[in-house]
Structures are given as C-alpha cells and as structure tokens.
Design a protein around this motif. Structure first.
Motif, PDB file in Angstrom:
ATOM      1  N   MET A 270      85.082  16.597  16.692  1.00 30.73           N
ATOM      2  CA  MET A 270      85.193  17.898  17.348  1.00 30.73           C
ATOM      3  C   MET A 270      83.933  18.730  17.163  1.00 30.73           C
ATOM      4  O   MET A 270      83.518  19.470  18.024  1.00 30.73           O
ATOM      5  N   SER A 271      83.279  18.601  15.978  1.00 26.73           N
ATOM      6  CA  SER A 271      82.083  19.413  15.742  1.00 26.73           C
ATOM      7  C   SER A 271      80.974  19.067  16.716  1.00 26.73           C
ATOM      8  O   SER A 271      80.249  19.948  17.157  1.00 26.73           O
ATOM      9  N   GLU A 272      80.855  17.762  17.075  1.00 25.27           N
ATOM     10  CA  GLU A 272      79.819  17.396  18.031  1.00 25.27           C
ATOM     11  C   GLU A 272      80.081  18.034  19.379  1.00 25.27           C
ATOM     12  O   GLU A 272      79.183  18.492  20.051  1.00 25.27           O
ATOM     13  N   GLN A 273      81.365  18.073  19.770  1.00 25.97           N
ATOM     14  CA  GLN A 273      81.702  18.683  21.055  1.00 25.97           C
ATOM     15  C   GLN A 273      81.358  20.160  21.060  1.00 25.97           C
ATOM     16  O   GLN A 273      80.814  20.676  22.025  1.00 25.97           O
ATOM     17  N   ARG A 274      81.675  20.856  19.970  1.00 21.72           N
ATOM     18  CA  ARG A 274      81.404  22.287  19.899  1.00 21.72           C
ATOM     19  C   ARG A 274      79.897  22.547  19.907  1.00 21.72           C
ATOM     20  O   ARG A 274      79.437  23.509  20.455  1.00 21.72           O
ATOM     21  N   ASN A 275      79.128  21.662  19.244  1.00 25.16           N
ATOM     22  CA  ASN A 275      77.677  21.823  19.293  1.00 25.16           C
ATOM     23  C   ASN A 275      77.161  21.665  20.715  1.00 25.16           C
ATOM     24  O   ASN A 275      76.231  22.342  21.121  1.00 25.16           O
ATOM     25  N   GLU A 276      77.746  20.747  21.475  1.00 25.53           N
ATOM     26  CA  GLU A 276      77.340  20.564  22.863  1.00 25.53           C
ATOM     27  C   GLU A 276      77.611  21.825  23.673  1.00 25.53           C
ATOM     28  O   GLU A 276      76.820  22.202  24.537  1.00 25.53           O
ATOM     29  N   VAL A 277      78.733  22.487  23.397  1.00 25.36           N
ATOM     30  CA  VAL A 277      79.041  23.736  24.090  1.00 25.36           C
ATOM     31  C   VAL A 277      77.983  24.788  23.775  1.00 25.36           C
ATOM     32  O   VAL A 277      77.491  25.484  24.665  1.00 25.36           O
ATOM     33  N   GLY A 278      77.628  24.910  22.498  1.00 28.43           N
ATOM     34  CA  GLY A 278      76.610  25.884  22.119  1.00 28.43           C
ATOM     35  C   GLY A 278      75.267  25.604  22.760  1.00 28.43           C
ATOM     36  O   GLY A 278      74.584  26.521  23.244  1.00 28.43           O
ATOM     37  N   GLU A 279      74.872  24.331  22.785  1.00 29.41           N
ATOM     38  CA  GLU A 279      73.604  23.968  23.425  1.00 29.41           C
ATOM     39  C   GLU A 279      73.635  24.317  24.910  1.00 29.41           C
ATOM     40  O   GLU A 279      72.645  24.814  25.456  1.00 29.41           O
ATOM     41  N   TYR A 280      74.763  24.054  25.536  1.00 33.82           N
ATOM     42  CA  TYR A 280      74.872  24.341  26.969  1.00 33.82           C
ATOM     43  C   TYR A 280      74.780  25.843  27.238  1.00 33.82           C
ATOM     44  O   TYR A 280      74.030  26.279  28.115  1.00 33.82           O
ATOM     45  N   LEU A 281      75.510  26.633  26.479  1.00 35.95           N
ATOM     46  CA  LEU A 281      75.500  28.080  26.690  1.00 35.95           C
ATOM     47  C   LEU A 281      74.111  28.668  26.430  1.00 35.95           C
ATOM     48  O   LEU A 281      73.635  29.520  27.196  1.00 35.95           O
ATOM     49  N   ARG A 282      73.450  28.212  25.384  1.00 37.77           N
ATOM     50  CA  ARG A 282      72.114  28.733  25.089  1.00 37.77           C
ATOM     51  C   ARG A 282      71.122  28.351  26.187  1.00 37.77           C
ATOM     52  O   ARG A 282      70.285  29.168  26.596  1.00 37.77           O
ATOM     53  N   ALA A 283      71.219  27.120  26.649  1.00 39.90           N
ATOM     54  CA  ALA A 283      70.297  26.679  27.704  1.00 39.90           C
ATOM     55  C   ALA A 283      70.510  27.467  28.985  1.00 39.90           C
ATOM     56  O   ALA A 283      69.545  27.884  29.639  1.00 39.90           O
ATOM     57  N   ARG A 284      71.754  27.694  29.356  1.00 37.13           N
ATOM     58  CA  ARG A 284      72.025  28.367  30.625  1.00 37.13           C
ATOM     59  C   ARG A 284      71.699  29.864  30.552  1.00 37.13           C
ATOM     60  O   ARG A 284      71.196  30.432  31.533  1.00 37.13           O
ATOM     61  N   ARG A 285      71.942  30.519  29.440  1.00 34.32           N
ATOM     62  CA  ARG A 285      71.611  31.952  29.387  1.00 34.32           C
ATOM     63  C   ARG A 285      70.100  32.164  29.297  1.00 34.32           C
ATOM     64  O   ARG A 285      69.594  33.230  29.680  1.00 34.32           O
ATOM     65  N   ALA A 286      69.351  31.137  28.836  1.00 35.48           N
ATOM     66  CA  ALA A 286      67.896  31.251  28.820  1.00 35.48           C
ATOM     67  C   ALA A 286      67.322  31.165  30.236  1.00 35.48           C
ATOM     68  O   ALA A 286      66.215  31.645  30.485  1.00 35.48           O
ATOM     69  N   ILE A 287      68.082  30.570  31.160  1.00 32.45           N
ATOM     70  CA  ILE A 287      67.609  30.418  32.542  1.00 32.45           C
ATOM     71  C   ILE A 287      67.876  31.669  33.370  1.00 32.45           C
ATOM     72  O   ILE A 287      67.054  32.067  34.206  1.00 32.45           O
ATOM     73  N   VAL A 288      69.015  32.311  33.152  1.00 33.45           N
ATOM     74  CA  VAL A 288      69.387  33.487  33.948  1.00 33.45           C
ATOM     75  C   VAL A 288      68.526  34.677  33.523  1.00 33.45           C
ATOM     76  O   VAL A 288      68.484  35.042  32.341  1.00 33.45           O
ATOM     77  N   GLN A 289      67.859  35.295  34.469  1.00 28.55           N
ATOM     78  CA  GLN A 289      67.016  36.442  34.182  1.00 28.55           C
ATOM     79  C   GLN A 289      67.823  37.741  34.344  1.00 28.55           C
ATOM     80  O   GLN A 289      68.770  37.794  35.138  1.00 28.55           O
ATOM     81  N   PRO A 290      67.474  38.795  33.584  1.00 27.91           N
ATOM     82  CA  PRO A 290      68.264  40.025  33.636  1.00 27.91           C
ATOM     83  C   PRO A 290      68.396  40.598  35.045  1.00 27.91           C
ATOM     84  O   PRO A 290      69.480  41.052  35.438  1.00 27.91           O
ATOM     85  N   GLU A 291      67.330  40.556  35.832  1.00 27.61           N
ATOM     86  CA  GLU A 291      67.405  41.106  37.178  1.00 27.61           C
ATOM     87  C   GLU A 291      68.330  40.281  38.076  1.00 27.61           C
ATOM     88  O   GLU A 291      68.814  40.779  39.097  1.00 27.61           O
ATOM     89  N   ASP A 292      68.567  39.023  37.696  1.00 26.50           N
ATOM     90  CA  ASP A 292      69.495  38.191  38.474  1.00 26.50           C
ATOM     91  C   ASP A 292      70.920  38.719  38.418  1.00 26.50           C
ATOM     92  O   ASP A 292      71.725  38.448  39.324  1.00 26.50           O
ATOM     93  N   VAL A 293      71.238  39.451  37.348  1.00 24.25           N
ATOM     94  CA  VAL A 293      72.613  39.935  37.164  1.00 24.25           C
ATOM     95  C   VAL A 293      72.673  41.462  37.114  1.00 24.25           C
ATOM     96  O   VAL A 293      73.620  42.042  36.576  1.00 24.25           O
ATOM     97  N   GLY A 294      71.634  42.116  37.634  1.00 31.15           N
ATOM     98  CA  GLY A 294      71.666  43.565  37.741  1.00 31.15           C
ATOM     99  C   GLY A 294      71.293  44.317  36.488  1.00 31.15           C
ATOM    100  O   GLY A 294      71.608  45.508  36.366  1.00 31.15           O
ATOM    101  N   ILE A 295      70.611  43.675  35.554  1.00 35.88           N
ATOM    102  CA  ILE A 295      70.175  44.332  34.321  1.00 35.88           C
ATOM    103  C   ILE A 295      68.690  44.655  34.444  1.00 35.88           C
ATOM    104  O   ILE A 295      67.887  43.784  34.797  1.00 35.88           O
ATOM    105  N   GLU A 296      68.332  45.877  34.159  1.00 39.06           N
ATOM    106  CA  GLU A 296      66.933  46.283  34.260  1.00 39.06           C
ATOM    107  C   GLU A 296      66.132  45.673  33.123  1.00 39.06           C
ATOM    108  O   GLU A 296      66.543  45.717  31.962  1.00 39.06           O
TER     109      GLU A 296
END
Length: 283
Positions: A1-27
């Motif tokens: 289970m720990s490996e699965q949870r680590n995969e979730v964390g890696e995925y979330l970190r990778a995807r939020r690093a791609i989204v830019q603040p202006e993409d979601v209305g943040i100055e």
C-alpha cells in the motif's frame, strides 16, 4: 500500500508543478518562485483543507472519496481520462498484474493474414511489437517488425529528423506507456531506465506523469520511389488481452494511397519469388 500512496504523491506533485497560477485564475506575484501551484492553492481550488491535501501528497490518507478525486481533477485541470487514472491510482485497481503476454490470439493472426492491403501489427502494453503483417513490415522496415519497440523508435535519431511533429508524438507515446504499463513489470522498468540514461528528453517527459489513450493519428513514412507520405493510423484494443491492434490506411487519391498500392505489389511480388524458389524443379 505504501508504494501506491507514494505513486499518488508523485502524481499530484508532478501535475501541480505543470499548472500555472494564471491557468486557474490566480494572479502571479512578482516574487513567486514556485513551479506551478502551491499545495494550499490546490487545496483551495479543490475545496479541501491544506492539511488533508498534504496527507494525500505524503501518502498518509487512504482511499480518498470520488468527490475528492473529482475535485482534485478539476483543480489540476485534468481531463476525464486522467481524473480516472488518479482515481484508480488512489483507490487501487489501476493495474492488472503484468504477464508474459507474448502469444497473440489465433483469430487476430488470421485477421492480419487476410489484410493483404492494410498494414497492421499487434503490440503489447509496453509497445513491443509482437506480430506484423507483410505490408506493415514493408511500410516500416526495422521499426514496425516483430521485436521492435515503438517507444525506443520514437526517441531514435531517425524519428526526430523525420516525424511531422516529433515533440507531440513523443509526449503522446510516453503518455500511453504510463497509462497502460505496470510499474512492477521488468520490461517497463527496462524501457524507462534505458531511455532515462540515454535520451536527453525522455526523463522530463516521463516526469510529467501525462496519461492518455492513443486512438488515432497520422504518421510519416518514406516510400521509395514515391517519397514521404502520410498514413492515418488507428489503435484498437483486443478484448480479453492487453494487446492493441494498430492499423494504417490512406485517404483515397492521396500519395499515401499510391504508396500503399506500390507496397502491396512489392510484397506480392516478393511472396511469388519466394514461392517459386521453394518449389522443386520440374522433372
């Protein structure tokens, strides 16, 4: 289970690093140094507490609800397929156990034999080509034949030089590899490890954690003496397996259609010559 949870964390970190603040209305403030979104920004956009989001990234939360996964998908600008990938990643059931699925169903083999005017091949979840019909081998000598791997081929020097849109194609192929692959599969680990060491672009593309099914598109091929032509292609999942049937076709009247006729005639001529050579001499 720990490996699965680590995969979730890696995925979330990778995807939020791609989204830019202006993409979601943040100055974007002038002093901002974060690549992409901050954790608290994702949490606010998803309507969850920063503490809970931190637990998700750290793998300390088990089984987030569908409502939370959907909210994270919206916050990270994921499409429906990527949101479903996150759901399966977080809740289990993402992967079927890897198997040595090297045997192609007899009915599929028979279909390839009947498609004498349609280039087609079968690949597995790691994009290793398992079987090709003669026209596919003629269309892509060396790289559309059994034993070739499409991911390695895309990152070859020849593909970089001749692909109509190499960067888009590379991202597409890697996204499909991640979506369909099993991280415990030694073959997948071999492909990723080799390309990570040898190719300058692969590590960054793999690190994005893009996921996408590839259903149809266009590929360029050099056919002597016609030159460069573009064939359409279609991926079809084979029921009851992890295999994909890849077919090619050309628009009527196009240079690719003429190239297809030329290749079919060449293949037929080669088959006739082999048959003649195998026949015993007349007594």
């Amino acid at each position: 289970m720990s490996e699965q949870r680590n995969e979730v964390g890696e995925y979330l970190r990778a995807r939020r690093a791609i989204v830019q603040p202006e993409d979601v209305g943040i100055e974007r403030e002038a002093s901002r140094r974060v690549a992409g979104l901050r954790r608290e920004e994702v949490a606010r956009l998803a309507g969850i507490s920063p503490e809970y989001y931190l637990r998700l990234e750290q793998g300390r939360d088990r089984q987030p609800s569908n409502q939370v996964v959907n909210a994270l998908g919206r916050a990270l600008l994921l499409d429906a397929e990527s949101t479903d990938y996150l759901r399966r990643l977080a809740q289990g059931g993402l992967y079927t156990p890897f198997e040595d699925a090297s045997t192609v169903d007899d009915s599929v083999l028979a279909l390839l034999d009947h498609w004498s005017h349609t280039p087609a091949f079968v690949m597995n979840r790691n994009q290793d080509i398992l079987v090709s019909n003669p026209l596919a081998c003629a269309l892509g000598p060396g790289y559309m034949e059994p034993g070739a791997n499409l991911v390695h081929q895309i990152f070859s020097a020849a593909s970089r030089e001749h692909a109509a849109d190499w960067e888009r194609t590379a991202h597409r192929v890697v996204a499909q590899l991640r979506l369909r692959g099993d991280p415990d599969d030694p073959r997948l680990q071999e492909i990723v490890g080799t390309l990570s060491m040898k190719d300058p672009d692969f590590p960054a593309i793999w690190a994005r954690h893009d996921t996408a099914s590839q259903r149809t598109g266009v590929s360029r091929h050099y056919i002597d003496p016609i030159g460069w032509v573009e064939f359409n292609w279609q991926n079809l999942d084979i029921p009851g397996s992890t295999h994909v049937l890849v077919t090619f076709w050309a628009d009527p009247g196009s240079p690719a259609a003429a190239a297809g006729v030329h290749l079919a005639a060449r293949v037929q001529q080669g088959a006739q010559l082999r048959t003649s050579a195998a026949e015993p001499p007349a007594s």
